[in-house]
Design a protein around this motif. Structure first.
Motif, PDB file in Angstrom:
ATOM      1  N   VAL A  62       0.830  -1.203   0.000  1.00  0.00           N
ATOM      2  CA  VAL A  62       0.000   0.000   0.000  1.00  0.00           C
ATOM      3  C   VAL A  62       0.869   1.261   0.000  1.00  0.00           C
ATOM      4  O   VAL A  62       0.609   2.209  -0.739  1.00  0.00           O
ATOM      5  N   ILE A  81      -4.502  -2.396  -5.798  1.00  0.00           N
ATOM      6  CA  ILE A  81      -4.122  -1.200  -5.033  1.00  0.00           C
ATOM      7  C   ILE A  81      -5.318  -0.256  -4.871  1.00  0.00           C
ATOM      8  O   ILE A  81      -5.547   0.300  -3.801  1.00  0.00           O
ATOM      9  N   PHE A  84      -7.704  -0.843  -1.947  1.00  0.00           N
ATOM     10  CA  PHE A  84      -7.292  -0.451  -0.611  1.00  0.00           C
ATOM     11  C   PHE A  84      -7.406   1.046  -0.455  1.00  0.00           C
ATOM     12  O   PHE A  84      -7.271   1.661   0.485  1.00  0.00           O
TER      13      PHE A  84
END
Length: 84
Positions: A62, A81, A84
């Motif tokens: 992250v 990605i 998140f």
């Protein structure tokens, strides 16, 4: 430097946290080394290491906006990605 750090931490982990003999000098010697106080792979301390590794992987994925999925497909990586 990072390769050596990875090698020696793996060496340390195998010696103290597995109950398998390690053959450090193979093929020159077939003598295995086994630490008498080593814990089995299913021991709670090894489970803690596993979960810390997963958490660290997630954190760095992250933070750097990259995952190992990038190797397969950059498009999939961006979708992971983005979730998140």
């Amino acid at each position: 430097m990072w390769t050596q750090l990875g090698f020696y931490t793996h060496y340390f982990g195998d010696y103290f946290f597995t109950q398998f003999p390690l053959y450090y000098f193979w093929p020159l010697s077939e003598q295995g080394f086994l630490y008498s106080g080593a814990v089995p792979l299913w021991h709670p301390s090894n489970k803690v290491f596993q979960w810390i590794s997963v958490a660290a992987l997630m954190f760095f994925a992250v933070k750097n906006k990259r995952t190992p999925i990038e190797i397969i497909s950059e498009k999939w990586d961006k979708k992971v990605i983005a979730s998140f």
